[in-house]
Enzyme design. Sequence first.
Site, mmCIF file in Angstrom:
data_model
loop_
_atom_site.group_PDB
_atom_site.id
_atom_site.type_symbol
_atom_site.label_atom_id
_atom_site.label_comp_id
_atom_site.label_asym_id
_atom_site.label_seq_id
_atom_site.Cartn_x
_atom_site.Cartn_y
_atom_site.Cartn_z
ATOM 1 N N ARG A 3 106.925 128.003 45.363
ATOM 2 C CA ARG A 3 107.525 127.546 44.102
ATOM 3 C C ARG A 3 108.057 128.729 43.305
ATOM 4 O O ARG A 3 107.297 129.476 42.685
ATOM 5 C CB ARG A 3 106.483 126.767 43.283
ATOM 6 N N TYR A 17 90.662 119.064 58.510
ATOM 7 C CA TYR A 17 90.609 120.150 57.513
ATOM 8 C C TYR A 17 89.481 121.127 57.875
ATOM 9 O O TYR A 17 89.684 122.343 57.876
ATOM 10 C CB TYR A 17 90.396 119.580 56.102
ATOM 11 N N THR A 76 100.988 130.781 43.718
ATOM 12 C CA THR A 76 101.628 129.988 42.665
ATOM 13 C C THR A 76 100.651 129.133 41.866
ATOM 14 O O THR A 76 101.041 128.504 40.882
ATOM 15 C CB THR A 76 102.699 129.053 43.281
ATOM 16 N N ASN A 102 95.429 133.442 51.215
ATOM 17 C CA ASN A 102 94.903 132.376 50.362
ATOM 18 C C ASN A 102 95.579 131.026 50.618
ATOM 19 O O ASN A 102 94.942 129.983 50.476
ATOM 20 C CB ASN A 102 95.081 132.780 48.890
ATOM 21 N N THR A 131 90.798 123.129 41.284
ATOM 22 C CA THR A 131 92.179 123.641 41.262
ATOM 23 C C THR A 131 93.075 122.435 41.582
ATOM 24 O O THR A 131 92.625 121.304 41.464
ATOM 25 C CB THR A 131 92.366 124.712 42.355
ATOM 26 N N GLU A 132 94.295 122.723 42.056
ATOM 27 C CA GLU A 132 95.168 121.612 42.483
ATOM 28 C C GLU A 132 94.719 121.019 43.816
ATOM 29 O O GLU A 132 95.317 120.054 44.299
ATOM 30 C CB GLU A 132 96.604 122.120 42.656
ATOM 31 N N PHE A 133 93.677 121.619 44.400
ATOM 32 C CA PHE A 133 93.232 121.241 45.752
ATOM 33 C C PHE A 133 93.104 119.723 45.946
ATOM 34 O O PHE A 133 93.667 119.156 46.879
ATOM 35 C CB PHE A 133 91.898 121.950 46.048
ATOM 36 N N GLY A 147 96.052 128.043 41.273
ATOM 37 C CA GLY A 147 94.654 128.050 41.706
ATOM 38 C C GLY A 147 94.073 129.419 42.007
ATOM 39 O O GLY A 147 94.234 130.370 41.246
ATOM 40 N N ASP A 192 108.495 129.761 53.084
ATOM 41 C CA ASP A 192 107.554 128.836 53.709
ATOM 42 C C ASP A 192 106.794 129.568 54.815
ATOM 43 O O ASP A 192 107.351 129.943 55.846
ATOM 44 C CB ASP A 192 108.347 127.643 54.281
HETATM 45 C C1 8X3 Z 1 87.170 123.066 49.875
HETATM 46 C C2 8X3 Z 1 85.745 122.681 49.850
HETATM 47 O O1 8X3 Z 1 83.996 120.873 50.228
HETATM 48 O O2 8X3 Z 1 86.184 120.147 49.467
HETATM 49 O O3 8X3 Z 1 87.506 123.871 50.937
HETATM 50 O O4 8X3 Z 1 85.898 120.895 51.714
HETATM 51 S S1 8X3 Z 1 85.464 121.085 50.359
#
Ligand code: 8X3
Length: 252
Positions: A35, A154, A11, A88, A189-191, A13, A61
């Site tokens: 979405r 993360y 959806t 992804n 991206t939206e990250f 990125g 989901d």
């Molecule tokens: C995203 C890259 O460096 O923000 O996976 O962790 S970082």
Amino acid sequence: MSKWALITGATAGIGWATAKSLAAAGFSILATGRREEKLKELKSILTKEFPQISVETACFDLTSKEEVASFLKTHDPTLKKLELLVNNAGLAKGIEKMQEASLEDWDTMIDTNVKGLLYMTRGILPYLVQKNSGHIVNLGSVAGRWTYPGGGVYCASKFAVRALSEGLRMDLLGTKIRVTNIEPGMVNTEFSVVRLGDQAKADKVYEGMTPLSASDIAETIAWCVARPAHVNIQELVIYPTDQAHVGQVARR
Ligand code: 8X3
């Protein structure tokens, strides 16, 4: 018979850009995400730009075993034609130190980045093994190789993606199924909005430097997939030129 690619988190990125790159490469696209509106929009764009391919979407989901199972059941006829799975869907939540971070954020990251990827992969593998062909592309990260402050969980989730990619390659050895782990650095991206919960804070992350774009990664995925069947790009680390390491960025 057209070859199909399934892309999770399509959806926005990297997922969205990968759907476009793979459609341009002749893949029919099964795009999934949470979405519905975005999936509809993607379908309409792909159908217009690439009339020779087919496009299907599924809104569910990934972190729910039941919803993944029902998706697999509903899309069984398409999945029989699947050549490529792009795992992804994934996200980061928060940058607090571990002694201050929220359990909810940790659950969200581990449920999506690790467990969701596993649910989908386990569901798709029998189709690929049955045909003895196919390719699984996992979206890892440089955070799956190197850890940074405030990124412990993360990073752990992306270390897991790297371990799972390696484990899959071992278990699939002797089949013609390839497994690639793509490991991007900073991609705009939206990250960062999702991680920090705020557009202004997200903009700061990329200030004064040139990050990668979603299409940089999408083109790389399409390139890995297009290698001859006997060539498996196992891992690929991609940093922007302005980033030497996870915490080392050149800013002007
Ligand atoms: C995203 C890259 O460096 O923000 O996976 O962790 S970082």
